[in-house]
Design an enzyme around this catalytic site. Sequence first.
Site, PDB file in Angstrom:
ATOM      1  N   SER A 230       0.843  -1.198   0.000  1.00 53.45           N
ATOM      2  CA  SER A 230       0.000   0.000   0.000  1.00 53.45           C
ATOM      3  C   SER A 230       0.872   1.238   0.000  1.00 53.45           C
ATOM      4  O   SER A 230       1.931   1.265   0.636  1.00 53.45           O
ATOM      5  CB  SER A 230      -0.900   0.011   1.239  1.00 53.45           C
ATOM      6  OG  SER A 230      -1.581   1.250   1.348  1.00 53.45           O
TER       7      SER A 230
ATOM      8  N   TYR B  97      -0.948  -0.915  10.130  1.00 56.61           N
ATOM      9  CA  TYR B  97      -1.136  -1.219   8.705  1.00 56.61           C
ATOM     10  C   TYR B  97       0.075  -0.794   7.888  1.00 56.61           C
ATOM     11  O   TYR B  97       0.569  -1.537   7.028  1.00 56.61           O
ATOM     12  CB  TYR B  97      -2.400  -0.505   8.219  1.00 56.61           C
ATOM     13  CG  TYR B  97      -2.767  -0.710   6.779  1.00 56.61           C
ATOM     14  CD1 TYR B  97      -3.376  -1.887   6.357  1.00 56.61           C
ATOM     15  CD2 TYR B  97      -2.537   0.290   5.840  1.00 56.61           C
ATOM     16  CE1 TYR B  97      -3.744  -2.063   5.025  1.00 56.61           C
ATOM     17  CE2 TYR B  97      -2.901   0.121   4.516  1.00 56.61           C
ATOM     18  CZ  TYR B  97      -3.500  -1.056   4.115  1.00 56.61           C
ATOM     19  OH  TYR B  97      -3.861  -1.222   2.792  1.00 56.61           O
TER      20      TYR B  97
ATOM     21  N   LYS C 103       2.533  -3.165   5.687  1.00 57.20           N
ATOM     22  CA  LYS C 103       2.603  -3.032   4.226  1.00 57.20           C
ATOM     23  C   LYS C 103       4.014  -2.719   3.746  1.00 57.20           C
ATOM     24  O   LYS C 103       4.424  -3.181   2.665  1.00 57.20           O
ATOM     25  CB  LYS C 103       1.612  -1.962   3.756  1.00 57.20           C
ATOM     26  CG  LYS C 103       0.157  -2.387   3.857  1.00 57.20           C
ATOM     27  CD  LYS C 103      -0.122  -3.678   3.103  1.00 57.20           C
ATOM     28  CE  LYS C 103      -1.584  -3.990   2.970  1.00 57.20           C
ATOM     29  NZ  LYS C 103      -1.837  -5.286   2.287  1.00 57.20           N
TER      30      LYS C 103
END
Length: 304
Positions: A152, A165, A169
């Site tokens: 991401s 997150y 990622k």
Amino acid sequence: MAAMVEGKVVLVTGAGGGIGRDIALLMAQHGAKIVVNDVGASVAGEGADVGPAQRVVDEIVAAGGEALANTDSVSDPGAAARMVEQAVQRFGRIDCVVNNAGILRDRFFHKMSAEEFDSVLKVHLYGSFYVSRAAANYFKEQGAGCYIHMTSTSGLIGNLGQANYNAAKLGIMALSKSIALDMEKFNVRSNCVAPFAFSRMIGAIPTDTPEQQARVEKIKQMTPAKIAPICVYLASDQASDVNAQVFAVRNNEIFLMSQPRPIRSVQRSEGWTPESLAEHGMPALKGSFVPMERSGDVFTWDPV
């Protein structure tokens, strides 16, 4: 239409909806046999339901393809091994793993709990490792294989309220590079895709302010189906020379993303002291400092 992955066996995690579903459907349209993995949980990873995975399988079968459903969790190494075994037992081999499963537990860093941090890494980063590792020996023995990992721009560039997150990622990018380096001699490839697309996970973005509302409206224009073509390509033999790369897909745009490299250096023959760093070294480097940007600060133009 050419069947670019004809006869290949592809495992897509988190494929009960959103990006994973569209990847599974397009892979099947191009001739692949699909293992549709999805625990059927909420965006936060709660609950479980066989329905989403089976519905995608039903869509594939109705269109004349072959597929089976799997509801194991990628966050459990034993479960990850089972889903790969299921592919081999049913279809005789495994050719591609698409690590797409994910959850969100967004929170500002100073409020984030250890459990919120750990749970997101378990699914995204550990899950990508567990499923990839389970397939590695099969890839090695058959002298071919392909990994596609979802990273991401939130991790590659930055975003607010997503320390868990973002760490996962960015870690996935490094994991992919390591796999590519270690397994190149076995004709195994590993690449990353950073998708821009509206899904259940993006749907969790707050819309409390006009700025947030405008951002979400732009993202809604970018459908999950836009992500699937590059995944089918990367899984195909036509991508045999594409390895250790990171791509971003934003509606009709595809970007090759940079990976960390030296920007500028300073050297002092007698070595550095804290004082000389403050007086000379750091001022010389400051002009090349990476700015405090979020993903939205870099991708400022409307999607085309």
